[in-house]
Scaffold this motif. Structure first.
Motif, short mmCIF file in Angstrom:
data_model
loop_
_atom_site.label_atom_id
_atom_site.label_comp_id
_atom_site.label_asym_id
_atom_site.label_seq_id
_atom_site.Cartn_x
_atom_site.Cartn_y
_atom_site.Cartn_z
N THR A 115 -37.71 9.10 47.07
CA THR A 115 -37.81 8.16 48.19
C THR A 115 -36.54 7.33 48.30
O THR A 115 -35.97 7.14 49.38
CB THR A 115 -39.03 7.24 48.01
OG1 THR A 115 -40.21 8.04 47.93
CG2 THR A 115 -39.15 6.27 49.17
N ARG A 116 -36.09 6.84 47.18
CA ARG A 116 -34.87 6.02 47.19
C ARG A 116 -33.65 6.85 47.55
O ARG A 116 -32.75 6.38 48.26
CB ARG A 116 -34.68 5.36 45.82
CG ARG A 116 -33.63 4.25 45.82
CD ARG A 116 -33.47 3.64 44.45
NE ARG A 116 -34.69 3.02 43.98
CZ ARG A 116 -34.81 2.48 42.77
NH1 ARG A 116 -33.80 2.51 41.92
NH2 ARG A 116 -35.95 1.94 42.40
N PHE A 117 -33.60 8.10 47.07
CA PHE A 117 -32.48 8.99 47.41
C PHE A 117 -32.43 9.21 48.92
O PHE A 117 -31.36 9.12 49.54
CB PHE A 117 -32.65 10.32 46.68
CG PHE A 117 -31.55 11.32 46.96
CD1 PHE A 117 -30.40 11.34 46.19
CD2 PHE A 117 -31.66 12.22 48.02
CE1 PHE A 117 -29.38 12.26 46.45
CE2 PHE A 117 -30.66 13.14 48.29
CZ PHE A 117 -29.52 13.15 47.50
N ARG A 118 -33.58 9.48 49.51
CA ARG A 118 -33.62 9.74 50.95
C ARG A 118 -33.25 8.48 51.72
O ARG A 118 -32.50 8.54 52.71
CB ARG A 118 -35.01 10.22 51.34
CG ARG A 118 -35.13 10.65 52.78
CD ARG A 118 -36.49 11.24 53.05
NE ARG A 118 -36.60 11.75 54.41
CZ ARG A 118 -37.68 12.34 54.90
NH1 ARG A 118 -38.73 12.51 54.12
NH2 ARG A 118 -37.70 12.77 56.14
N GLU A 119 -33.77 7.31 51.30
CA GLU A 119 -33.47 6.06 51.99
C GLU A 119 -31.98 5.73 51.91
O GLU A 119 -31.42 5.12 52.85
CB GLU A 119 -34.29 4.91 51.40
CG GLU A 119 -35.78 5.00 51.74
CD GLU A 119 -36.57 3.93 51.01
OE1 GLU A 119 -36.00 3.27 50.11
OE2 GLU A 119 -37.77 3.77 51.33
N ALA A 120 -31.33 6.08 50.79
CA ALA A 120 -29.91 5.77 50.64
C ALA A 120 -29.07 6.42 51.73
O ALA A 120 -28.04 5.88 52.16
CB ALA A 120 -29.41 6.22 49.26
N ALA A 162 -28.60 5.28 44.28
CA ALA A 162 -28.94 6.66 44.63
C ALA A 162 -30.32 7.08 44.14
O ALA A 162 -30.77 8.19 44.43
CB ALA A 162 -27.89 7.61 44.06
N GLY A 163 -30.99 6.20 43.37
CA GLY A 163 -32.28 6.57 42.82
C GLY A 163 -32.19 7.59 41.70
O GLY A 163 -33.13 8.35 41.45
N ALA A 164 -31.05 7.61 40.96
CA ALA A 164 -30.84 8.58 39.88
C ALA A 164 -31.55 8.10 38.61
O ALA A 164 -30.94 7.58 37.68
CB ALA A 164 -29.34 8.77 39.62
#
Length: 674
Positions: free
Chosen positions: A567-572, A625-627
């Protein structure tokens, strides 16, 4: 043999002349030798005199140095021999307070000994002199009272020797003034006693602190359990309420019933926000407003606010007047829930002035949302919610019976989402998704099942984590909705077990459902292997987004979904214009590798401060990046002593390489450009 007198007179004269000449020559030689010897003796005498002067000067210099050394060290030398006057260095005169050069007698010293020390000193000296052996040492200390009345401490170190050329005894020794030494010792003893008392106090304090810490930790654990239980007990029925209202809103209703459902849904939405803020405050945290950015219909939100207040506060009647002007952009980027909360707080503060107060709420567009509250009473009776305004980077201006609030909002070309027609989800192969619902509460299972059915998904249920592990191993689900707090086996442990099971089933996307929604818990659950987290009450739109992300990530290979908070990767990337997304993707990969190299270099050089800085920089990029896999490895490295950093570095490097290698794949999955 011819006699001299038998020789002719001329020969006799010649003989005597020769003899006189030899005598004269011998005399001259003696005189020369004597003169040479006299010169040598004179030169030797001059040299001797010079050397005597040098020796005298050196002796004077060494004597002065000795005197200076004795004065610096605070000691003097003494020599006693029976039948002769005592001899001592000049420093003894200064110690005893006597004039320089004055001859010191033993009686002079004895008369100065302190009365309390006199008997002891005399007894020690008597036994010392009575000893028949030579080479005997005596050391003692005592006080003296000098002629000027000053009290001093002396230390004597004596040795009994045989006097030169006699059988009589002689005493050679030193006398040292130890007054300052004694004072220092007393101060040191006093400091030592104070230090010992302080150490004892610190020990007691440490014990009290340890006990207090244990009590605080126990209280914190109790508080955490209480907050967890309270959050679960509040959010669980709220989840049922909001979910049920959401399901009811799908079915056809009369306009009046639809209006009531919208009001109830909005009340549930605001109640959910309030409960979350209360839980954060009860946990000792300061509320930090994390605003979402999604396209919304600002005019619809304003008209919905008017509808909500008209329906829920009928007692206000005509006292509350709305003036919502036109000219709003079709869509703006903002957080709809927090924006509605801000509007409600402003209205609540405005109508709190009393039943007789008339309030006018005006909203217009002026490079952002402009709100005016007029006739709301003179400040400071109006409590403007400044922290929430600040979260929107807005500003307020308060004047007599008038408040103006400006909220900067950015127009967007993205269309606002609508709940009118639920989106029907399909997997990447076009099939109806199968989702496992794991929850120990029957009403939650029913609501989640209804929400899933409304968006085109099939569902199966498990009532605890242990059943979820068995079901995940037996059936290939497209996603799992995993409640976090359950009996038998909680959601976090069940997720770890599924991820550790191996095989394709272990890669099933798992979406955590939690009553807290705090970032710390979210990070912990993601580190355990969850693909995303949703906070109760579950909203249909957020559920759709989470499932679409999970289905898309399910097509990725190599376990990429376990490396990132999807979710965070996509939002970034989602909030960026299309022309900037590819540029950001390249910068992300470059930064992760560069900061990873900085970290490896700092660890290799043993530079703890540089390691800390590099780890902090790498963490910042990974958070954006939600890594989560990199964050988990970094946490392990930073939690250990620096001496063990090199042992944990390979895991960080491996996670960086795997994450960088998955960025293009995930980007292509979500945005169609591998």
């Amino acid at each position: 043999m011819t006699r001299l007198e038998d020789l002719p007179p001329a020969d006799q004269v010649a003989f005597w002349q020769r003899r006189h000449a030899r005598a004269q020559k011998a005399l001259e030689e003696v005189e020369v030798a004597l003169e040479r010897r006299m010169r040598e003796l004179h030169e030797a005498n001059v040299e001797l005199s010079r050397r005597e002067e040098e020796l005298a000067e050196r002796l004077d210099l060494e004597s002065s140095r000795l005197v200076a050394a004795q004065r610096t060290a605070g000691f003097a030398t003494v020599y006693f021999e029976k039948g002769k006057e005592p001899r001592s260095s000049a420093e003894l005169n200064r110690m005893l307070g006597l004039p320089a050069g004055a001859r010191i007698q033993l009686d002079d010293i004895f008369t100065m000994i302190h009365p309390l020390d006199a008997a002891r000193v005399l007894d020690q000296q008597r036994r010392f002199y009575a000893e028949e052996d030579y080479g005997v040492d005596l050391s003692y200390t005592h006080r003296i009272i000098r002629g000027d009345g000053e009290l001093r401490w002396l230390r004597w170190s004596l040795r009994k020797l045989r006097a030169a050329n006699t059988r009589a005894a002689a005493v050679l020794g030193t006398v040292q003034d130890i007054t300052e030494e004694r004072a220092t010792e007393r101060r040191m003893r006093a400091l030592q006693l104070r230090a010992e008392r302080r150490a004892a106090q610190l020990d007691r304090l440490s014990q009290h602190l340890a006990e207090a810490k244990a009590e605080v930790e126990a209280a914190m654990r109790t508080r955490t359990r209480f907050l967890s239980q309270m959050a679960d007990q509040l959010r669980t029925p709220l989840n049922t309420l909001v979910g049920t209202l959401d399901l009811l809103s799908i079915e056809p209703r009369t306009p009046e019933d639809a209006k009531r459902l919208r009001a109830a849904a909005r009340a549930g939405e605001q109640l959910s926000l309030l409960i979350g803020d209360m839980i954060e405050q009860a946990g000792g945290d300061t509320i930090e407003y994390q605003l979402a950015t999604e396209p919304l219909d600002l005019a619809a939100i304003l008209s919905g606010t008017e509808e909500y207040w008209r329906l829920t506060r009928p007692e206000l009647g005509d006292r509350l007047r709305f003036d919502i002007k036109g000219g709003f952009p079709p869509a703006v980027l903002s957080d709809p829930m927090r924006l509605r909360e801000l509007l409600d707080q402003l209205l609540e503060a405005a109508v709190a002035g009393g039943a007789e107060q008339e309030v006018r709420f005006a909203a217009s567009w002026d490079d952002g949302l402009r709100i005016e509250l007029a006739g709301a009473g003179a400040p400071p009776t109006l409590d403007v919610p400044s922290p929430l305004i600040a979260a929107f980077e807005g500003r307020s201006k308060i004047a007599e019976r008038h408040v103006e609030v400006r909220v900067p909002l950015a127009p967007t070309e993205r269309a606002p989402t609508t709940k009118a027609t639920p989106e029907q989800l399909r997997t990447a192969t076009g099939e109806q998704p199968l989702v496992l619902v794991v929850d120990d509460t029957e009403t939650n299972r029913q609501v989640l099942g209804g929400l899933l059915q409304s968006i085109g998904c099939q569902s199966e249920i498990a009532v605890n984590g242990a059943e979820a592990v068995e079901a995940a191993a037996a059936t290939r689900f497209d996603a799992i909705l995993m409640d976090v707090r359950m009996p038998v086996l909680d959601g976090e442990a069940a997720t770890r077990a599924i991820r550790a099971s191996g095989g394709p089933h272990s890669q099933t996307p798992i979406i955590g459902v939690t009553a807290h929604g705090l970032q710390a818990e979210r990070d912990r659950l993601l580190a355990a292997g969850m693909s995303a987290c949703l906070a109760k009450p579950i909203e249909r739109d957020k559920l759709v987004t989470a499932l679409k992300t999970a289905f898309a990530a399910g097509t990725a290979q190599g376990g990429a979904q376990a490396l990132f908070d999807l979710t965070r990767f996509r939002e970034a990337f989602s909030d960026l214009p299309g022309s900037y997304r590819d540029r950001f993707r390249g910068a992300l990969k470059s930064d992760l590798r560069a900061f990873g190299d900085d970290l490896a270099r700092a660890v290799g050089e043993g530079d703890e401060e540089a390691t800390r800085r590099a780890a902090h920089a790498l963490k910042g990029v990974a958070v954006n990046a939600g890594a989560v896999a990199i964050l988990d490895a970094l946490a392990q490295l930073r939690e250990q002593p620096f001496a063990l950093a090199a042992q944990h570095l390979p895991l960080v490097e491996e996670r960086i390489e795997r994450s960088v290698g998955s960025i293009d794949e995930l980007y292509g999955t979500f945005f169609g450009d591998g």
